[in-house]
Structure formats: C-alpha cells, structure tokens
Scaffold this active site. Sequence first.
Site, PDB file in Angstrom:
ATOM      1  N   CYS A 216      56.776   1.322  13.706  1.00 57.14           N
ATOM      2  CA  CYS A 216      57.559   0.637  14.736  1.00 57.14           C
ATOM      3  C   CYS A 216      56.786  -0.564  15.265  1.00 57.14           C
ATOM      4  CB  CYS A 216      57.881   1.612  15.868  1.00 57.14           C
ATOM      5  SG  CYS A 216      58.754   0.858  17.261  1.00 57.14           S
TER       6      CYS A 216
ATOM      7  N   CYS B 283      58.642  15.113   0.705  1.00 55.57           N
ATOM      8  CA  CYS B 283      59.220  15.641   1.952  1.00 55.57           C
ATOM      9  C   CYS B 283      59.442  17.146   1.875  1.00 55.57           C
ATOM     10  CB  CYS B 283      60.536  14.926   2.256  1.00 55.57           C
ATOM     11  SG  CYS B 283      60.373  13.140   2.462  1.00 55.57           S
TER      12      CYS B 283
ATOM     13  N   CYS C 275      22.037  25.254   8.655  1.00 53.37           N
ATOM     14  CA  CYS C 275      21.482  24.506   7.523  1.00 53.37           C
ATOM     15  C   CYS C 275      21.273  25.471   6.366  1.00 53.37           C
ATOM     16  CB  CYS C 275      20.159  23.860   7.925  1.00 53.37           C
ATOM     17  SG  CYS C 275      19.259  23.128   6.539  1.00 53.37           S
TER      18      CYS C 275
ATOM     19  N   CYS D 157      16.932  25.665   5.935  1.00 55.14           N
ATOM     20  CA  CYS D 157      16.075  26.248   6.973  1.00 55.14           C
ATOM     21  C   CYS D 157      16.846  27.112   7.958  1.00 55.14           C
ATOM     22  CB  CYS D 157      15.309  25.153   7.716  1.00 55.14           C
ATOM     23  SG  CYS D 157      16.378  24.080   8.718  1.00 55.14           S
TER      24      CYS D 157
ATOM     25  N   CYS E  44      32.103  12.355  10.041  1.00 55.94           N
ATOM     26  CA  CYS E  44      31.540  12.400   8.698  1.00 55.94           C
ATOM     27  C   CYS E  44      31.158  13.822   8.324  1.00 55.94           C
ATOM     28  CB  CYS E  44      30.314  11.481   8.628  1.00 55.94           C
ATOM     29  SG  CYS E  44      29.553  11.410   6.995  1.00 55.94           S
TER      30      CYS E  44
ATOM     31  N   CYS F 147      26.804  19.570   2.597  1.00 53.00           N
ATOM     32  CA  CYS F 147      28.225  19.326   2.831  1.00 53.00           C
ATOM     33  C   CYS F 147      28.705  20.230   3.956  1.00 53.00           C
ATOM     34  CB  CYS F 147      29.017  19.596   1.550  1.00 53.00           C
ATOM     35  SG  CYS F 147      30.808  19.657   1.777  1.00 53.00           S
TER      36      CYS F 147
ATOM     37  N   CYS G  12      33.280  20.458  -4.208  1.00 55.20           N
ATOM     38  CA  CYS G  12      33.724  21.717  -3.601  1.00 55.20           C
ATOM     39  C   CYS G  12      35.163  21.622  -3.121  1.00 55.20           C
ATOM     40  CB  CYS G  12      32.814  22.085  -2.432  1.00 55.20           C
ATOM     41  SG  CYS G  12      32.868  20.898  -1.068  1.00 55.20           S
TER      42      CYS G  12
END
Length: 515
Positions: A268, A289, A318, A321, A331, A344, A361
């Site tokens: 619009c 759709c 992690c 560790c 991100c 990731c 993945c």
Amino acid sequence: METNSKKMSDCDSDTKTTSDDDYELNDSFCSDIEEDGETDNVEPKTPDPEHFEYECLNEEETDHFLNETAVGLSEHLPISPSSTKVLLQQNKWNAADVLEKFYNNASNHAVSERIEAATTAIASMSISSAPTMIQQNDESGENASSNGEPEIVTPSHTCPVCTDVQAVEKFHSLPCQHSFCQDCWTMHFSIQIKQGITTKIGCMEQQCKIRAPEDFVLNLLDEPTRERYQRFAFVEYVKSHPELRFCTGPNCKIIIRSTDISAKKATCNSCKSAFCFKCGSIYHAPMGCQMLREWLAKCEEHENAPKFKFTHKTCKYCPKCHVSIEKIGGCNLMICSNCGCYFCWLCTKSLESHVMGPFTCSRYNEIFNINHKTMHIHNEMLRKFLHYYNRWRSHSKSLQQEQQTLNILTARINEEVAKTRKPLSDWQYLFDGAALLANCRYTLQYTYPYAYYMETGPRKDLFEYQQSQLEAEIENLSWKIEHSETANRADFEKQMIIAEKRRTILLKDFFANDE
C-alpha cells in the site's frame, strides 16, 4: 490514483516440472557466486520473479471504476446499470461472460441471475396482486356521494404484510410483480441492512428469489440508512471483484487493483502494509496460498495440542565449553566469548560439524527404525514438523531482533551525525542493508514450510542447496550489520548484492505462484 510497479520480469514464476539437466544448469548458475564474494561472473540484472504491476485507488476512484464498468455493460443490455451490477457481481465482474450468457438466452439468464421472474410466475401474480377499488354505493348499487353526485373512486390496494389499505401510488414491486407498500419495503430494507445484508437483499415474498437492485433500494431509504447501505454495498462489490483487494493495514481505506491475479506482494502506498494480492493474507513467497493455509492450520493444530509447547530459548550452551550464551541479535552465527567456538544457533553444533558447509542443518534427515514401525511413523512425522516449525519460528524471532538492532544502530548514527556534522547519507548504505536483510530473511522464513511439503527427490535437493546458500549469505549480512563499526563498506555492499542474488535465484526457480 497511483501506479506501483517493480522491474519488468520475463520469467514465469509458476512452479514448473524441471528435468535433471535443468537442476545441473541451475546449480552451476548458483555457483557463479563464489564463496569469497566474487560477483564478476554474475549477470548484472536478473529478471525479478516477484514483478507485479498494480495500482492503489481510494474509495472514490474505486466506486467510479465499478460504476463505469456497470454503465459500459448496460449500454449493450436492455437493463438498467443497477441491474447490470447484480449480473456482474454474480459473474465475478466478467463483462464478456455476462454478454455471452445474456445473448445466448436472455430470458433464462435474467431469471437464473435473479433480476427477472419467470413469465408464468408473473402471470399468476398479476391477478392476485391487482389493486382493489374502494367505493361507496347507494341503495340502487350505483356510486354516489352524500349530496347525490357520483363519487370519484380512488384505486387502492391491501398490503400483504401490514394488511393496510393504501393508495396504489404507495406500492412498489420488483420485476416479479410482488407488490408491497412503501413502509413495508423500507422496514424490510432497514432490517436487512442492519444485519449486514445489502447486495443480496431480495423480495419480501417468501418463495421469491428476485434480488432488489441498488436504485430500487436507495429510492426507498432515508438518508442515514442510505449511506449505510452504500457503504456496505461498496464493500461487497469490492470483495466480489477479483481484481480488487482492500489494503490489510489498520484503518486504511486504500484498495489495490491489478489485472494480474497472482500470489505476488502488493504494498500500500499509504500505510506501507504488504500482503499477498491473491489471498489477502501475509505475503508468503515461495509458498503458494493453499500451502500457506495448510501450514497455518497444521501449526494451530500442534500449538493447541496438550503436550506441545514452543519456547524460543534466548540462552543456549556452547557446544565446546558448555558456557551459557544469550542471543540478543538476529544473526544465527554465534561466537563463544569464552572459548572462541563458532557455532550455529539453530542446531547448537560447531560450524566445523557442518560438513557440507554452513547451515546444512536446515536440511531434514529422516531416521529409520524398522523395529517399531508404527511408533516410528508417528514420531518421525512429529520430528519432521518440529524441524521445519522451529526454524520458521526462529527466523521470525530473528526478524524482530534485527529490528531492535536497527533501532540501536539508528540512534548511534544520529549521535554520530550530531557530533561530526557528517550528512546522514554517508550511512544510508546501512539502512539499505537492513531493509534488504529483512526482505531476505522474510523469504528465508517461508522456505521452511515450503520444504516441509516438498517430496524427496532431486528438486528438493536443489531447493535445500539454494536454501542453505541463501541462509549463509543472510547470516553473513546480519553479522556485518551488527558489527557495522568495523565492517568495510565495499565488503558490506558486496554482501548485499550476493544475498539478494541468492534470494532472487531461489524465487525464480521455486516461486509457487499456483492455484
């Protein structure tokens, strides 16, 4: 009236059946974009698979367009423009279709479209609906007044609804010849309009299916009710016209018009809301759709299940560790500040474990268990759904987080502009990059439901390859925006080109502009 148009596109955006040779060709075309960011071999201009021409109209322009269509068609038909509107609405505003049906069999078509009654019905009703004559007779049976002179007889009629005897001039009827007094018609129309019924208002006779045309209704309404009728009727006309869509923005009165009735994005020009022109829902490329409707229904079904619970974790561990890490940006490329491990966010595995490259993945790997076949099928179906659902939701969350990052970046740039007096245009490339990132991630988000419905085979292999490449470039661009203080502008703008190229290639090959 304003016309909106994107770049011209010579490609067909419908999903096509492609041979294996085509997959190899597309794969080699994708590989023209080198991993080190080289774009020399890429075509400078790629046809835009999302090309869509449309125009934004206000209510007056739309009403003029509808009336002009009805008047133009009525010039070729022996009926009024308001009756022509009934025909057009019944035939989805296809003037050519109306003309063909009308001239093939005018009487039958008029009856079937409820603008005229059958001849036998009119004949039977003309006798019973004839006005009665109220007159006074003297003892000799002749008409007489009190002074002995003949009395003028006034034609009158008894209303079948209110049973009042009134002058014939106060009665009105549709082509079916069912005659009712003006007060009853007005009351009938007012009740129907309050219930939201306008263009489908019919005759008061119980078994009659004749529709009341617009001019007939308006002549019998007071001003407030007339305005309400026109407003409701306008909405019905727009909804029935395949080339018109109301803008989905809150309180926006713009109507989008396009002759290209496809699942493309309409934006619009007033409130900047974007939606799929074909279904009026959120824009969902590369999904079709019907596919979107099925996906949303499946999501609702699982989300309402007692044992189903989706939680978007802001903290994960992690993989090296095992320290807790919080994600505050969009991100999905993460670096552990404790051990420096790159991993990731979606699968919480180190990037080194992505043997085929980053974000492989995103592909779903089916697990076979022949020992417990029945249980395995159920668990596998749920596992497959959750794989795509979690990534669909995660990218939606990333979009929100990247908007927050952009807000922080904007405030920082404004402070820098105030301090250094540099023009804001020096940082425009960052805003352009953020807008492009949002567009690319939005497309990436809907690639996951699309992949969920794809059948296993070479076409899905190609799609997952392009999907993983697009995801990698998007995360690289997101990383550069979050670290814009140290990012090189030339590298940043090159990354923008690569990310958009990946998105365009994927849509060009897989845009499901179906149905």
